[in-house]
Design a protein around this motif. Structure first.
Motif, PDB file in Angstrom:
ATOM      1  N   GLU A   1       0.836  -1.202   0.000  1.00 19.04           N
ATOM      2  CA  GLU A   1       0.000   0.000   0.000  1.00 19.04           C
ATOM      3  C   GLU A   1       0.873   1.256   0.000  1.00 19.04           C
ATOM      4  O   GLU A   1       1.990   1.256   0.534  1.00 19.04           O
ATOM      5  N   ASN A   2       0.365   2.335  -0.572  1.00 16.89           N
ATOM      6  CA  ASN A   2       1.079   3.614  -0.596  1.00 16.89           C
ATOM      7  C   ASN A   2       1.053   4.259   0.791  1.00 16.89           C
ATOM      8  O   ASN A   2       0.180   5.062   1.104  1.00 16.89           O
ATOM      9  N   THR A   3       2.010   3.892   1.638  1.00 18.42           N
ATOM     10  CA  THR A   3       2.106   4.437   2.988  1.00 18.42           C
ATOM     11  C   THR A   3       3.568   4.713   3.319  1.00 18.42           C
ATOM     12  O   THR A   3       4.479   4.270   2.615  1.00 18.42           O
ATOM     13  N   GLU A   4       3.794   5.423   4.419  1.00 15.27           N
ATOM     14  CA  GLU A   4       5.159   5.673   4.879  1.00 15.27           C
ATOM     15  C   GLU A   4       5.851   4.360   5.250  1.00 15.27           C
ATOM     16  O   GLU A   4       7.050   4.187   5.027  1.00 15.27           O
ATOM     17  N   PHE A   5       5.099   3.445   5.829  1.00 11.81           N
ATOM     18  CA  PHE A   5       5.654   2.140   6.201  1.00 11.81           C
ATOM     19  C   PHE A   5       6.131   1.394   4.960  1.00 11.81           C
ATOM     20  O   PHE A   5       7.257   0.889   4.903  1.00 11.81           O
ATOM     21  N   ASN A   6       5.286   1.327   3.946  1.00 15.19           N
ATOM     22  CA  ASN A   6       5.638   0.661   2.696  1.00 15.19           C
ATOM     23  C   ASN A   6       6.871   1.308   2.060  1.00 15.19           C
ATOM     24  O   ASN A   6       7.782   0.619   1.589  1.00 15.19           O
ATOM     25  N   LYS A   7       6.911   2.622   2.082  1.00 10.88           N
ATOM     26  CA  LYS A   7       8.044   3.347   1.504  1.00 10.88           C
ATOM     27  C   LYS A   7       9.352   2.968   2.200  1.00 10.88           C
ATOM     28  O   LYS A   7      10.373   2.707   1.542  1.00 10.88           O
TER      29      LYS A   7
END
Length: 379
Positions: free
Chosen positions: A172-178
């Motif tokens: 998902e497009n999230t800070e965690f994923n990044k």
């Protein structure tokens, strides 16, 4: 006349002493922001059970700061940054809490920490994104490992032990994923393993068929899924299984709980993951924590239960040791200058407020839970 003045003075002194005694017994209010409703409400339920166990232990032992009890005030972040901010603001302004425990989802925690910065002590129990503690907030602490700490260990295991030649990635497009994706790319440098496809999706996505089809077309030896929402995780793995799956499969660290495994209805069987907590083989303080949690709640604890429990205990112990519930500079210095006993072992916090779990566990989904595959000491 003199007698009357003496009586009045005695009454005044008694009133002042009585007021002081009453103040000494005022509870120390701690705000706890959890997803009590919404897509991650299971995390909220688990976290609240951990918080209540910590509360029972602290108050049962006489409280802190000379006998003052802890009072927990809960509010619901509902799984959105807007509601997380509203919950924190309400606890700070209306509840007048002395500290805030908030942090399950990284994007929500980033929004919440912008409100607490330089205003109140904030302990993030669960969110992992490195960006949270990169902000330079002096009163912000993170009990869970950062995404980069967990991912570095996990990626070393995936690449060095499982040795896939190719990996496809979706998240998902999230800070965690990044944070996880950036760490994976660094970990792959010079390894001989190639990242052949990356697919990101928005929070509103419910049908992953086309994404899985695209990833299968790349013919990777391993599929790596990064998602922290239990219901969506279950849905993703069901759709992966419908298309035959992949030779090797992995899911992001710190995000695989029974709340995802059970509704996946077997679709996550054999998926490799990792976390800072596992009940299997627990000894010492961890075994004691598990036993007390089971006795109180009639269910097993998970990582969320543990880190919220630890957050409450940390705040109480630090305030008590510092001798104050409101001098946040002193409380924060106390947290950084000491080593704290927890069920996981000893925790210490660095200059950015980050703790490192003493151990990290590679796990594999088995039945309705995870089983231990390998453990690592975190350096």
């Amino acid at each position: 006349m003199k007698f009357g003045m003496k009586v009045a003075a005695t009454v005044l002194v008694s009133a002042l002493l009585s007021g002081t005694a009453a103040f000494a017994q005022d509870p120390v209010k701690i705000g706890v922001v959890l997803p009590l409703t919404g897509p991650t409400a299971g995390y909220g339920k688990d976290g609240k059970m951990g918080a209540e166990l910590a509360l029972e232990e602290i108050n049962g032992a006489g409280g802190i700061l000379g006998g003052r009890k802890i009072e927990l005030m809960y509010d619901d972040e509902k799984g959105t940054p807007q509601d997380g901010v509203a919950a924190v603001q309400k606890l700070m302004t209306q509840g007048r809490v002395k500290a805030v425990i908030a942090g399950m989802n990284s994007s929500i925690t980033l929004a919440e920490s912008a409100i607490t910065k330089n205003k109140v002590l904030h302990v993030n129990p669960g969110a992992q994104a490195d960006a949270i503690t990169e902000q330079g907030s002096p009163w912000l602490f993170q009990v869970n490992n950062t995404a980069s700490t967990n991912s570095t260990i996990f990626h070393k295991y995936l690449i060095g032990t499982l040795k896939p030649k190719t990996i496809a990635y979706m998240g998902e497009n999230t800070e965690f994923n990044k944070a996880v994706l950036e760490n994976l790319k660094r970990s792959l440098e010079g390894s001989g393993t190639k990242l052949v496809e990356v697919a990101n999706y928005d929070a509103s996505t419910t049908d992953f068929t086309s994404i899985v089809t695209r990833l299968k077309a790349a013919n990777p030896q391993m599929l790596y899924v990064v998602d922290a929402y239990p219901a969506r995780t279950a849905q993703i793995w069901k759709q992966i299984r419908q298309q035959g799956g992949f030779p090797m499969e992995a899911h992001s660290t710190g995000t695989v709980q029974a709340s995802a495994i059970v509704p996946a209805e077997g679709a996550m069987e054999g998926v490799v993951t990792g976390d800072i907590f596992i009940a299997e083989g627990a000894t010492g303080e961890m075994a004691d924590f598990i036993k007390k949690f089971q006795a109180k709640n009639n269910v097993d604890p998970n990582k969320v239960s543990l880190v919220v429990y630890e957050a409450v205990k940390l705040i109480a112990a630090a305030m008590d040791k510092a001798g104050t519930d409101s001098n946040y500079d002193l409380i924060s210095k106390t947290i950084r200058d000491n080593v704290w006993k927890t069920p996981r072992g000893s925790l210490a916090f660095d200059a950015k407020g980050r703790a490192k779990a003493p151990y990290f566990y590679i796990q594999v989904v088995k039945g309705k839970d995870v089983a231990l595959r390998e453990s690592f000491e975190v350096k």
